[in-house]
Design an enzyme around this catalytic site. Structure first.
Site, PDB file in Angstrom:
ATOM      1  N   LYS A   1       0.181 -21.293  23.582  1.00  0.00           N
ATOM      2  CA  LYS A   1      -0.277 -20.219  22.699  1.00  0.00           C
ATOM      3  C   LYS A   1      -1.531 -19.557  23.274  1.00  0.00           C
ATOM      4  CE  LYS A   1      -2.866 -22.751  19.178  1.00  0.00           C
ATOM      5  NZ  LYS A   1      -4.140 -22.775  19.881  1.00  0.00           N
TER       6      LYS A   1
ATOM      7  N   ASP B   1      -3.166 -28.561  20.226  1.00  0.00           N
ATOM      8  CA  ASP B   1      -4.134 -28.421  21.331  1.00  0.00           C
ATOM      9  C   ASP B   1      -4.844 -29.724  21.720  1.00  0.00           C
ATOM     10  OD1 ASP B   1      -3.308 -25.843  20.970  1.00  0.00           O
ATOM     11  OD2 ASP B   1      -5.266 -24.995  20.502  1.00  0.00           O
TER      12      ASP B   1
ATOM     13  N   CYS C   1      -8.510 -23.667  15.792  1.00  0.00           N
ATOM     14  CA  CYS C   1      -7.062 -23.512  15.966  1.00  0.00           C
ATOM     15  C   CYS C   1      -6.256 -24.157  14.846  1.00  0.00           C
ATOM     16  CB  CYS C   1      -6.646 -24.048  17.328  1.00  0.00           C
ATOM     17  SG  CYS C   1      -7.288 -23.006  18.653  1.00  0.00           S
TER      18      CYS C   1
HETATM   19  N1  TIU Z   1      -7.915 -25.292  19.946  1.00  0.00           N
HETATM   20  C1  TIU Z   1      -9.042 -24.703  19.521  1.00  0.00           C
HETATM   21  O1  TIU Z   1      -9.544 -24.982  18.436  1.00  0.00           O
HETATM   22  N2  TIU Z   1      -9.666 -23.807  20.399  1.00  0.00           N
HETATM   23  C2  TIU Z   1     -11.023 -23.596  20.411  1.00  0.00           C
HETATM   24  O2  TIU Z   1     -11.534 -22.786  21.176  1.00  0.00           O
HETATM   25  N3  TIU Z   1     -11.767 -24.351  19.570  1.00  0.00           N
HETATM   26  C3  TIU Z   1     -13.133 -24.431  19.491  1.00  0.00           C
HETATM   27  O3  TIU Z   1     -13.613 -25.092  18.567  1.00  0.00           O
HETATM   28  N4  TIU Z   1     -13.866 -23.819  20.400  1.00  0.00           N
END
Ligand code: TIU
Length: 226
Positions: free
Chosen positions: A129, A24, A162
């Site tokens: 995802k 991400d 994530c």
């Molecule tokens: N990629 C991921 O960690 N999505 C989130 O929403 N993370 C947060 O820390 N908000």
């Protein structure tokens, strides 16, 4: 087998059966106006790991590892976004709403793209995802199986959301995982540190951890030997 100095003890891998999973590293979490920013987070901490993630990817590419990138991304009709996720926290703008970088957390929008410094190269695998974990409702498991992958070297954002969820999913599926400590980041430094501690506690109950320097050390030693 290649041996990496890691915690709680050495991590061993073969390049043929190992993938880097970069989680991400998209504008939504790292740049102003994205999903992370609109949740009220300090986004500067995430941008700080970009050079380390880039160096890790370069290391993996040089060793011939399989490279996988993920994006947290929903379909434009939001049919893969549970209302509970969209409504949680009552944010100013919600997943799917228009923001400064297009619709928030929606596939194909400018904000959903991986930042250029760590973007996929042609031939690398990209997984969109809908959840926190990269295995949930994706073909990641099938892709890894098709490539004969048994070990994952993991980096990305955010450590306790994530990244941790993906490591736990991978662990339950039998993968041996190494989290690269300084190639992952959280909006909350204490959560980052505590997540590393909890994942590698109890003899590596979820995974190993090591800094990028330990991985670079391995290749420096291989080069000296040849
Ligand atoms: N990629 C991921 O960690 N999505 C989130 O929403 N993370 C947060 O820390 N908000």
């Amino acid at each position: 087998m290649i041996t990496v100095d890691a915690l709680p003890y050495d991590f061993r891998f073969e390049p043929e059966s190992t993938a880097i999973v970069s989680i991400d590293m998209q504008r939504d979490f790292i740049e102003p106006g994205g999903f992370g920013d609109t949740l009220g987070n300090d986004i500067s901490r995430l941008a700080a790991i970009v050079p380390t993630v880039a160096a890790l990817l370069a290391w993996g590419r040089a060793l011939g590892l399989t490279i996988v990138h993920t994006r947290e991304a929903h379909l434009p009709d939001l049919s893969d976004c549970p209302p509970a996720k969209r409504l949680r926290g009552n944010p100013k703008i919600r997943i799917g709403d228009p923001g400064p970088m297009g619709r928030l957390l929606v596939r194909g929008e400018p904000g959903n793209q991986i930042i250029p410094q760590v973007a996929p190269l042609p031939g690398e695998l990209v997984v969109d995802k809908p959840g926190k974990g990269a295995f949930y409702a994706t073909t990641l498991g099938a892709m890894l199986e098709a490539h004969g992958i048994r070990r994952l070297i993991v980096c990305g954002v955010t450590t306790e959301v994530c990244v941790q969820t993906t490591l736990r999913e991978a662990n339950d599926r039998g993968y041996e995982c190494l989290l690269v400590e300084d190639a992952a980041a959280s909006y909350f430094p204490a959560y980052h540190a505590q997540t590393l501690e909890m994942l590698r506690s109890q003899g590596g109950i979820v995974c190993w951890t090591a800094p990028l320097a330990s991985l670079l050390q391995v290749t420096a030693e291989l080069e000296t030997r040849t």
